[in-house]
Design an enzyme around this catalytic site. Structure first.
Site, PDB file in Angstrom:
ATOM      1  N   GLN A  37      -7.891  -0.736   3.520  1.00  0.00           N
ATOM      2  CA  GLN A  37      -8.689  -1.240   4.641  1.00  0.00           C
ATOM      3  C   GLN A  37     -10.105  -1.652   4.242  1.00  0.00           C
ATOM      4  O   GLN A  37     -10.809  -2.260   5.033  1.00  0.00           O
ATOM      5  CB  GLN A  37      -8.770  -0.177   5.755  1.00  0.00           C
ATOM      6  CG  GLN A  37      -7.439   0.149   6.404  1.00  0.00           C
ATOM      7  CD  GLN A  37      -6.884  -0.984   7.277  1.00  0.00           C
ATOM      8  OE1 GLN A  37      -7.597  -1.926   7.620  1.00  0.00           O
ATOM      9  NE2 GLN A  37      -5.610  -0.893   7.611  1.00  0.00           N
ATOM     10  N   THR A  97      12.644  -7.036 -10.571  1.00  0.00           N
ATOM     11  CA  THR A  97      12.187  -8.421 -10.775  1.00  0.00           C
ATOM     12  C   THR A  97      11.071  -8.739  -9.790  1.00  0.00           C
ATOM     13  O   THR A  97      11.203  -8.497  -8.593  1.00  0.00           O
ATOM     14  CB  THR A  97      13.373  -9.394 -10.587  1.00  0.00           C
ATOM     15  OG1 THR A  97      14.390  -9.009 -11.514  1.00  0.00           O
ATOM     16  CG2 THR A  97      12.963 -10.837 -10.835  1.00  0.00           C
ATOM     17  N   GLY A 155       0.804  -1.214   0.000  1.00  0.00           N
ATOM     18  CA  GLY A 155       0.000   0.000   0.000  1.00  0.00           C
ATOM     19  C   GLY A 155       0.839   1.268   0.000  1.00  0.00           C
ATOM     20  O   GLY A 155       0.532   2.232  -0.705  1.00  0.00           O
ATOM     21  N   CYS A 209       0.436   6.955  20.456  1.00  0.00           N
ATOM     22  CA  CYS A 209      -0.358   7.962  21.156  1.00  0.00           C
ATOM     23  C   CYS A 209       0.244   8.146  22.537  1.00  0.00           C
ATOM     24  O   CYS A 209      -0.226   7.586  23.508  1.00  0.00           O
ATOM     25  CB  CYS A 209      -1.804   7.467  21.220  1.00  0.00           C
ATOM     26  SG  CYS A 209      -2.919   8.588  22.009  1.00  0.00           S
ATOM     27  N   ASN A 220      -8.093   3.594   8.521  1.00  0.00           N
ATOM     28  CA  ASN A 220      -7.455   2.496   9.236  1.00  0.00           C
ATOM     29  C   ASN A 220      -7.609   2.577  10.755  1.00  0.00           C
ATOM     30  O   ASN A 220      -7.520   1.580  11.447  1.00  0.00           O
ATOM     31  CB  ASN A 220      -5.967   2.398   8.869  1.00  0.00           C
ATOM     32  CG  ASN A 220      -5.270   3.734   8.882  1.00  0.00           C
ATOM     33  OD1 ASN A 220      -5.718   4.689   8.244  1.00  0.00           O
ATOM     34  ND2 ASN A 220      -4.181   3.832   9.603  1.00  0.00           N
ATOM     35  N   HIS A 249      -1.252  -7.983   2.673  1.00  0.00           N
ATOM     36  CA  HIS A 249      -1.241  -8.536   4.047  1.00  0.00           C
ATOM     37  C   HIS A 249      -2.432  -8.096   4.889  1.00  0.00           C
ATOM     38  O   HIS A 249      -2.607  -8.571   6.013  1.00  0.00           O
ATOM     39  CB  HIS A 249       0.086  -8.225   4.756  1.00  0.00           C
ATOM     40  CG  HIS A 249       0.308  -6.795   5.153  1.00  0.00           C
ATOM     41  ND1 HIS A 249       0.289  -6.386   6.466  1.00  0.00           N
ATOM     42  CD2 HIS A 249       0.560  -5.687   4.426  1.00  0.00           C
ATOM     43  CE1 HIS A 249       0.538  -5.092   6.523  1.00  0.00           C
ATOM     44  NE2 HIS A 249       0.708  -4.643   5.309  1.00  0.00           N
ATOM     45  N   SER A 254      -3.388  -3.704  -0.640  1.00  0.00           N
ATOM     46  CA  SER A 254      -2.262  -4.318   0.071  1.00  0.00           C
ATOM     47  C   SER A 254      -2.628  -5.758   0.438  1.00  0.00           C
ATOM     48  O   SER A 254      -3.710  -6.004   0.984  1.00  0.00           O
ATOM     49  CB  SER A 254      -1.952  -3.508   1.331  1.00  0.00           C
ATOM     50  OG  SER A 254      -0.999  -4.176   2.111  1.00  0.00           O
TER      51      SER A 254
HETATM   52  C1  PLP Z   1      -5.129   2.842   4.882  1.00  0.00           C
HETATM   53  C2  PLP Z   1      -3.758   2.305   4.676  1.00  0.00           C
HETATM   54  N1  PLP Z   1      -3.059   2.673   3.596  1.00  0.00           N
HETATM   55  C3  PLP Z   1      -1.827   2.210   3.357  1.00  0.00           C
HETATM   56  C4  PLP Z   1      -1.207   1.342   4.231  1.00  0.00           C
HETATM   57  C5  PLP Z   1       0.166   0.834   3.932  1.00  0.00           C
HETATM   58  O1  PLP Z   1       0.107  -0.480   3.449  1.00  0.00           O
HETATM   59  P1  PLP Z   1       1.409  -1.427   3.447  1.00  0.00           P
HETATM   60  O2  PLP Z   1       1.588  -1.916   4.853  1.00  0.00           O
HETATM   61  O3  PLP Z   1       1.065  -2.529   2.503  1.00  0.00           O
HETATM   62  O4  PLP Z   1       2.542  -0.597   2.964  1.00  0.00           O
HETATM   63  C6  PLP Z   1      -1.880   0.941   5.388  1.00  0.00           C
HETATM   64  C7  PLP Z   1      -1.240   0.071   6.368  1.00  0.00           C
HETATM   65  O5  PLP Z   1      -1.488   0.112   7.554  1.00  0.00           O
HETATM   66  C8  PLP Z   1      -3.198   1.429   5.619  1.00  0.00           C
HETATM   67  O6  PLP Z   1      -3.906   1.073   6.684  1.00  0.00           O
END
Ligand code: PLP
Length: 386
Positions: free
Chosen positions: A175, A233, A69, A321, A147, A197, A195
């Site tokens: 998300q 690659t 992401g 936080c 997120n 994962h 993303s």
């Molecule tokens: C809303 C959002 N965008 C982008 C990302 C980044 O994704 P990645 O961990 O695959 O770089 C995250 C990861 O927490 C996310 O929650």
């Protein structure tokens, strides 16, 4: 252990690793090589792109594989910065840092960035967008689901405004994928970030969807892979795993939605009814099915996370936080929440592997820990804690 931090990362689907393994072991051909070993890897990538495309109803050739992401988001912001005549971007104040920081960087180079404010539930006012678009605007980028608080933004409506005004629209759907049906044809999205994962696939791989016809310069240049758009690659095993994760995500969408909602509603009801001085952060209706974000007034969110950790229960704050307000969640700050509410917040995000038994355990443990922490809280007298 009880893992309730699924917005941070998720457990892979059971059979994904088995399907990835051959590409680590004996199918190691470079996908750019023209011999059979290379062709096998290339075919595996093409197949995965089909599976990714199918999840969002795009064409496979509109999918570009990235490292995740963060890279996809950076690629978009970096890409539009080459526009000589248009130097204005509209985004929101609650985006992920992989959008906000590249935008901040562009501002230092003369770009103008408008950060849309959100209301106290974390929702963007879409009426403003049309007025804010000028002939200098090259991009509107608004995340689908936040997120930290899970708020769902009306991206379909925003995409229609952008379409009418002839401005590119990008959405970070990291998300929302797997939680809400995404259809790039239906919602006129020009670019979209995914993303792996976050949807039970492997880490270090993701995608950027770019609608056919949209011109975006590459972010990473070199060997010219992926039609020159993203050199390097390809990590074939990871891409294969991501493809299967997309396929399973699409197939199980409804089942997972019902599972998330059932666990979320149960947990939310019990927490709000059984733990006094607790507030839900973010909109209660326009919210992802797996996200809960609570403020347990009178305690520090990080202390609570540490205590839960001792019981092998894993949750998180939206972002670091600490007592230093500058480190407090930019999302909760944008919503105008008090420092006390931000400081006492934690995020609970449900995943496909969670069970009702775990929710029950969570409530029991949470009640016990919160009582202990409130007993020694400096705000004990303010709230009349025992
Ligand atoms: C809303 C959002 N965008 C982008 C990302 C980044 O994704 P990645 O961990 O695959 O770089 C995250 C990861 O927490 C996310 O929650």
């Amino acid at each position: 252990m009880i893992y309730l931090d699924n917005a941070s990362s998720t457990m892979m689907y059971d059979d994904i690793l088995d399907k990835m393994m051959p590409f680590f072991k004996y199918r190691y051909g470079n996908p750019s090589s023209i011999h059979k070993m290379g062709r096998l890897s290339n075919t595996a990538i093409k197949n995965a792109k089909k599976q990714i495309a199918c999840m969002i109803n795009s064409k496979p050739e509109e999918i570009y594989i990235t490292s995740g992401g963060t890279e996809s988001n950076n690629t978009v912001i970096h890409g539009v910065s080459y526009n000589k005549y248009q130097n204005h971007i509209i985004t929101s104040s609650i985006e992920h840092d992989s959008i906000l920081l590249p935008c901040n960087k562009l501002e230092k180079n003369g770009f103008r960035v408008t950060y849309l404010e959100v209301d106290d539930n974390g929702l963007i006012n879409t009426q403003n967008i049309e007025k804010l678009i000028t002939d200098k605007t090259c991009l509107v980028s608004i995340m689908h689901v936040n997120n930290e608080i899970g708020t769902i933004q009306p991206i379909r409506k925003i995409s229609e405004i952008c379409n009418k005004k002839n401005v590119l629209f990008h959405s970070d759907t990291v998300q929302s994928a797997g939680k809400i049906c995404i259809d790039v044809q239906n919602s006129k999205i020009d670019m979209l970030t995914l993303s792996s994962h976050k949807i039970n696939g492997p880490k270090g791989v993701g995608a950027l969807y770019i609608r056919n016809g949209v011109q975006l310069p590459p972010f990473i240049i070199g060997g010219g892979q992926q039609n020159g758009f993203r050199s390097g690659t390809e990590n074939v095993a990871n891409i294969v795993g991501f493809g299967i994760a997309c396929k399973l995500t699409k197939t199980n969408m409804l089942k997972n939605f019902m599972h998330f909602n059932m666990l979320k509603n149960y947990l939310s009801y019990r927490i709000l009814h059984e733990i006094p001085h607790t507030v839900l952060n973010g909109d209660s209706k326009m919210r992802a099915s797996n996200n809960l974000n609570f403020s347990f007034l009178g305690i520090n969110g990080e202390d609570l996370i540490t205590k839960l950790d001792e019981y092998e229960i894993f949750v998180s704050t939206g972002s670091a936080c600490k007592s230093n307000t500058s480190k407090a969640s930019h999302v909760l700050k944008s919503m105008g929440l008090s420092y006390e509410r931000i400081n006492s917040s934690i995020r609970i995000t449900i995943g496909i592997h969670n069970t009702m038994y775990e929710m029950k355990q969570m409530v029991v443990t949470l009640k016990k820990i919160i009582e202990e922490l409130r007993h020694v809280s400096p705000l004990k007298h303010k709230y009349n804690f025992k």
